[in-house]
Scaffold this active site. Structure first.
Site, short mmCIF file in Angstrom:
data_model
loop_
_atom_site.label_atom_id
_atom_site.label_comp_id
_atom_site.label_asym_id
_atom_site.label_seq_id
_atom_site.Cartn_x
_atom_site.Cartn_y
_atom_site.Cartn_z
N GLY A 139 18.03 52.14 -18.03
CA GLY A 139 17.07 51.45 -18.08
C GLY A 139 15.95 51.44 -19.24
O GLY A 139 15.45 50.49 -19.86
N GLU A 177 10.99 56.60 -19.96
CA GLU A 177 11.49 55.92 -18.79
C GLU A 177 11.19 54.37 -18.85
O GLU A 177 10.22 53.81 -19.42
CB GLU A 177 10.65 56.44 -17.54
CG GLU A 177 11.53 57.40 -16.76
CD GLU A 177 12.85 56.99 -15.97
OE1 GLU A 177 13.29 55.89 -16.24
OE2 GLU A 177 13.17 57.53 -14.97
N ASP A 178 11.82 53.44 -18.11
CA ASP A 178 11.40 52.18 -18.10
C ASP A 178 10.43 51.82 -16.83
O ASP A 178 9.54 50.92 -16.98
CB ASP A 178 12.54 51.11 -17.91
CG ASP A 178 13.49 51.54 -16.66
OD1 ASP A 178 13.48 52.71 -16.09
OD2 ASP A 178 14.44 50.61 -16.20
N ASP A 213 8.82 54.58 -9.73
CA ASP A 213 8.49 53.69 -8.52
C ASP A 213 8.43 54.86 -7.46
O ASP A 213 7.25 55.08 -7.25
CB ASP A 213 9.79 52.94 -8.27
CG ASP A 213 9.67 52.12 -7.29
OD1 ASP A 213 8.75 52.18 -6.37
OD2 ASP A 213 10.40 51.05 -7.23
N LYS A 242 4.68 51.99 -11.13
CA LYS A 242 4.40 51.30 -9.93
C LYS A 242 3.89 52.40 -8.82
O LYS A 242 4.68 52.85 -7.92
CB LYS A 242 5.78 50.63 -9.33
CG LYS A 242 5.46 49.71 -8.33
CD LYS A 242 6.73 49.21 -7.58
CE LYS A 242 7.31 48.29 -8.34
NZ LYS A 242 8.67 48.09 -7.47
N PHE A 278 9.63 43.41 -7.18
CA PHE A 278 10.93 44.00 -7.57
C PHE A 278 11.11 43.30 -9.07
O PHE A 278 11.35 42.04 -8.98
CB PHE A 278 12.44 43.88 -6.85
CG PHE A 278 13.51 44.22 -7.45
CD1 PHE A 278 13.76 45.75 -7.37
CD2 PHE A 278 14.37 43.59 -8.03
CE1 PHE A 278 14.97 46.34 -7.81
CE2 PHE A 278 15.57 44.15 -8.62
CZ PHE A 278 15.79 45.48 -8.44
N VAL A 279 11.22 44.00 -10.13
CA VAL A 279 11.09 43.45 -11.54
C VAL A 279 12.30 43.68 -12.21
O VAL A 279 13.03 44.85 -12.13
CB VAL A 279 9.79 44.09 -12.29
CG1 VAL A 279 8.50 43.37 -11.89
CG2 VAL A 279 9.68 45.66 -12.20
N ASP A 328 17.15 46.26 -14.14
CA ASP A 328 18.43 45.49 -13.56
C ASP A 328 18.40 45.09 -12.40
O ASP A 328 17.68 45.75 -11.72
CB ASP A 328 19.90 46.32 -13.73
CG ASP A 328 19.85 47.35 -12.85
OD1 ASP A 328 19.09 48.29 -12.65
OD2 ASP A 328 20.92 47.45 -12.22
N ARG A 371 19.13 43.13 -17.56
CA ARG A 371 18.64 44.24 -18.74
C ARG A 371 18.37 43.39 -20.00
O ARG A 371 17.48 44.04 -20.71
CB ARG A 371 19.73 45.36 -18.87
CG ARG A 371 19.87 46.11 -17.63
CD ARG A 371 20.74 47.43 -17.86
NE ARG A 371 21.28 48.00 -16.80
CZ ARG A 371 20.71 48.96 -16.08
NH1 ARG A 371 19.41 49.32 -16.28
NH2 ARG A 371 21.55 49.46 -15.13
#
Ligand code: PRP
Length: 180
Positions: A43, A98-99, A102, A130, A151-152, A158, A164
Protein backbone atom coordinates in the site's frame (compact mmCIF):
# COMPACT_ATOMS: atom_id res chain seq x y z
CA UNK A 1 -12.67 2.34 -12.05
CA UNK A 2 -13.67 5.93 -11.18
CA UNK A 3 -17.32 4.93 -11.54
CA UNK A 4 -17.00 2.62 -8.54
CA UNK A 5 -16.23 5.53 -6.21
CA UNK A 6 -19.00 7.02 -4.09
CA UNK A 7 -17.04 10.07 -2.94
CA UNK A 8 -13.55 11.49 -2.83
CA UNK A 9 -12.08 11.95 0.65
CA UNK A 10 -8.66 13.36 -0.30
CA UNK A 11 -8.04 14.77 -3.76
CA UNK A 12 -4.78 14.66 -5.69
CA UNK A 13 -4.15 18.24 -4.58
CA UNK A 14 -4.90 17.43 -0.92
CA UNK A 15 -2.41 14.55 -1.10
CA UNK A 16 0.25 16.64 -2.86
CA UNK A 17 -0.07 19.31 -0.16
CA UNK A 18 0.20 16.69 2.59
CA UNK A 19 3.31 15.16 0.96
CA UNK A 20 4.94 18.58 0.82
CA UNK A 21 4.17 19.28 4.49
CA UNK A 22 5.29 15.82 5.67
CA UNK A 23 8.40 15.90 3.48
CA UNK A 24 9.44 19.17 5.12
CA UNK A 25 8.83 17.68 8.58
CA UNK A 26 10.94 14.62 7.73
CA UNK A 27 13.69 16.81 6.30
CA UNK A 28 13.81 18.84 9.52
CA UNK A 29 13.74 15.72 11.74
CA UNK A 30 16.64 13.91 10.06
CA UNK A 31 18.88 16.86 9.30
CA UNK A 32 22.56 15.68 9.53
CA UNK A 33 21.54 12.02 10.02
CA UNK A 34 20.90 9.18 7.55
CA UNK A 35 17.84 7.09 8.39
CA UNK A 36 16.62 4.00 6.57
CA UNK A 37 13.16 4.67 5.16
CA UNK A 38 11.23 1.39 4.94
CA UNK A 39 8.08 1.28 2.84
CA UNK A 40 5.41 -1.21 3.88
CA UNK A 41 4.24 -3.05 0.76
CA UNK A 42 2.14 -2.92 -1.03
CA UNK A 43 0.00 0.00 0.00
CA UNK A 44 2.73 2.54 0.77
CA UNK A 45 4.39 2.56 -2.66
CA UNK A 46 2.63 5.61 -4.12
CA UNK A 47 2.83 7.64 -0.91
CA UNK A 48 6.47 6.74 -0.25
CA UNK A 49 7.53 7.90 -3.72
CA UNK A 50 5.79 11.24 -3.31
CA UNK A 51 6.53 12.08 0.30
CA UNK A 52 10.24 11.22 0.22
CA UNK A 53 10.80 13.29 -2.92
CA UNK A 54 9.72 16.24 -0.80
CA UNK A 55 12.44 15.62 1.81
CA UNK A 56 15.82 17.08 0.85
CA UNK A 57 17.91 14.99 3.22
CA UNK A 58 20.14 11.92 2.96
CA UNK A 59 18.47 8.56 3.51
CA UNK A 60 18.48 4.95 2.39
CA UNK A 61 15.36 3.15 1.28
CA UNK A 62 14.13 -0.42 1.57
CA UNK A 63 10.83 -2.29 1.54
CA UNK A 64 9.08 -4.87 3.66
CA UNK A 65 5.98 -6.78 2.60
CA UNK A 66 3.55 -7.71 5.33
CA UNK A 67 -0.09 -8.53 4.90
CA UNK A 68 -3.09 -9.04 7.16
CA UNK A 69 -6.13 -7.98 5.13
CA UNK A 70 -5.55 -10.36 2.21
CA UNK A 71 -7.45 -7.95 -0.05
CA UNK A 72 -10.61 -7.89 2.06
CA UNK A 73 -12.44 -5.42 4.28
CA UNK A 74 -11.26 -6.53 7.73
CA UNK A 75 -7.90 -7.35 9.30
CA UNK A 76 -7.39 -11.10 9.72
CA UNK A 77 -5.65 -10.37 13.02
CA UNK A 78 -2.46 -12.19 12.04
CA UNK A 79 0.42 -10.56 10.24
CA UNK A 80 2.27 -12.49 7.54
CA UNK A 81 5.83 -11.41 6.75
CA UNK A 82 5.87 -11.94 2.99
CA UNK A 83 9.16 -10.32 1.95
CA UNK A 84 11.80 -8.98 4.33
CA UNK A 85 14.14 -5.97 4.09
CA UNK A 86 17.72 -6.61 3.01
CA UNK A 87 19.29 -3.73 4.98
CA UNK A 88 21.11 -4.39 8.26
CA UNK A 89 19.26 -1.96 10.51
CA UNK A 90 21.25 -2.67 13.68
CA UNK A 91 22.07 0.70 15.26
CA UNK A 92 20.19 2.56 12.53
CA UNK A 93 17.35 5.04 12.70
CA UNK A 94 14.33 3.73 10.81
CA UNK A 95 11.46 5.65 9.29
CA UNK A 96 8.53 3.36 8.48
CA UNK A 97 6.29 4.57 5.67
CA UNK A 98 2.68 3.36 5.79
CA UNK A 99 -0.44 4.16 3.79
CA UNK A 100 -2.81 3.62 6.73
CA UNK A 101 -2.76 2.74 10.42
CA UNK A 102 -6.08 1.13 11.32
CA UNK A 103 -6.13 -1.58 14.02
CA UNK A 104 -2.46 -0.79 14.68
CA UNK A 105 -1.50 -4.47 14.51
CA UNK A 106 0.77 -4.10 11.48
CA UNK A 107 2.60 -1.16 12.99
CA UNK A 108 3.06 -2.84 16.37
CA UNK A 109 4.38 -5.98 14.64
CA UNK A 110 6.85 -3.98 12.57
CA UNK A 111 8.09 -1.75 15.39
CA UNK A 112 8.65 -4.81 17.61
CA UNK A 113 10.48 -6.62 14.78
CA UNK A 114 12.75 -3.69 13.93
CA UNK A 115 13.60 -2.99 17.56
CA UNK A 116 14.40 -6.68 18.10
CA UNK A 117 16.85 -6.35 15.25
CA UNK A 118 18.58 -3.46 16.96
CA UNK A 119 17.16 -0.36 15.28
CA UNK A 120 18.20 2.57 17.47
CA UNK A 121 14.97 4.43 16.75
CA UNK A 122 11.78 3.75 14.80
CA UNK A 123 9.57 6.59 13.63
CA UNK A 124 6.43 6.29 11.54
CA UNK A 125 5.07 8.35 8.69
CA UNK A 126 1.57 7.43 7.54
CA UNK A 127 -0.66 9.02 4.95
CA UNK A 128 -3.81 8.05 6.84
CA UNK A 129 -4.50 7.44 10.51
CA UNK A 130 -7.82 5.86 11.54
CA UNK A 131 -7.84 6.05 15.38
CA UNK A 132 -11.41 4.69 15.56
CA UNK A 133 -10.13 1.33 14.26
CA UNK A 134 -7.45 0.86 16.90
CA UNK A 135 -7.17 -2.54 18.64
CA UNK A 136 -3.58 -2.18 19.87
CA UNK A 137 -1.78 1.02 20.76
CA UNK A 138 0.07 2.54 17.82
CA UNK A 139 1.14 6.12 17.26
CA UNK A 140 2.67 7.80 14.24
CA UNK A 141 5.13 10.66 14.20
CA UNK A 142 4.11 12.13 10.84
CA UNK A 143 0.44 11.93 9.79
CA UNK A 144 -1.15 13.10 6.56
CA UNK A 145 -4.83 12.87 7.46
CA UNK A 146 -6.94 11.48 10.30
CA UNK A 147 -9.62 9.47 8.49
CA UNK A 148 -13.20 8.74 9.53
CA UNK A 149 -14.31 5.16 10.09
CA UNK A 150 -14.88 4.27 6.44
CA UNK A 151 -13.24 1.70 4.19
CA UNK A 152 -11.06 3.74 1.85
CA UNK A 153 -9.34 2.89 -1.42
CA UNK A 154 -6.95 4.57 -3.82
CA UNK A 155 -3.44 6.00 -3.82
CA UNK A 156 -2.08 2.61 -2.70
CA UNK A 157 -5.07 1.34 -0.73
CA UNK A 158 -6.87 -1.65 -2.23
CA UNK A 159 -10.07 -3.60 -2.23
CA UNK A 160 -9.33 -7.14 -3.45
CA UNK A 161 -5.96 -5.87 -4.70
CA UNK A 162 -7.58 -3.31 -7.03
CA UNK A 163 -8.01 0.49 -6.93
CA UNK A 164 -4.43 1.09 -5.74
CA UNK A 165 -3.75 3.15 -8.87
CA UNK A 166 -6.53 5.68 -8.28
CA UNK A 167 -4.70 9.01 -7.91
CA UNK A 168 -6.87 10.05 -4.94
CA UNK A 169 -8.39 8.44 -1.81
CA UNK A 170 -12.09 7.69 -1.86
CA UNK A 171 -14.92 5.54 -0.59
CA UNK A 172 -16.34 2.71 -2.72
CA UNK A 173 -20.02 2.49 -3.59
CA UNK A 174 -21.70 -0.07 -1.28
CA UNK A 175 -22.80 -2.20 -4.25
CA UNK A 176 -19.15 -2.96 -5.04
CA UNK A 177 -18.84 -4.85 -1.74
CA UNK A 178 -22.18 -6.59 -2.08
CA UNK A 179 -21.71 -7.79 -5.65
CA UNK A 180 -18.02 -8.80 -5.43
C1 PRP B 1 -2.85 -2.59 5.12
C2 PRP B 1 -2.11 -1.28 5.14
C3 PRP B 1 -1.30 -1.34 6.41
C4 PRP B 1 -2.16 -2.19 7.32
C5 PRP B 1 -2.87 -1.32 8.31
O1 PRP B 1 -2.02 -3.58 4.57
O2 PRP B 1 -1.30 -1.12 4.01
O3 PRP B 1 -0.05 -1.94 6.21
O4 PRP B 1 -3.11 -2.86 6.48
O5 PRP B 1 -3.84 -2.04 9.00
P1 PRP B 1 -3.77 -2.37 10.55
O6 PRP B 1 -3.43 -1.11 11.27
O7 PRP B 1 -5.19 -2.82 10.84
O8 PRP B 1 -2.78 -3.46 10.76
P2 PRP B 1 -2.56 -4.98 4.02
O9 PRP B 1 -2.39 -6.04 5.04
O10 PRP B 1 -3.96 -4.80 3.47
O11 PRP B 1 -1.55 -5.24 2.84
P3 PRP B 1 -1.34 -4.34 1.52
O12 PRP B 1 -0.59 -3.09 1.94
O13 PRP B 1 -0.54 -5.21 0.62
O14 PRP B 1 -2.71 -4.00 0.98
Amino acid sequence: MNNDILKTLYSEQDIADACQRLGAEIQAEYKDRVPVAIGVLRGAVFFMADVLRNADTYMETDFIDVSSYHGGLASSGTIDLVTDISTDISGREVLLIEDIVDTGRTLKYLIDLLKQRGASDVKVCTLLDKPSGRVVEATSDFVGFVVPNEFVVGYGLDYKEQYRNLPYVGVLKPEIYSTN
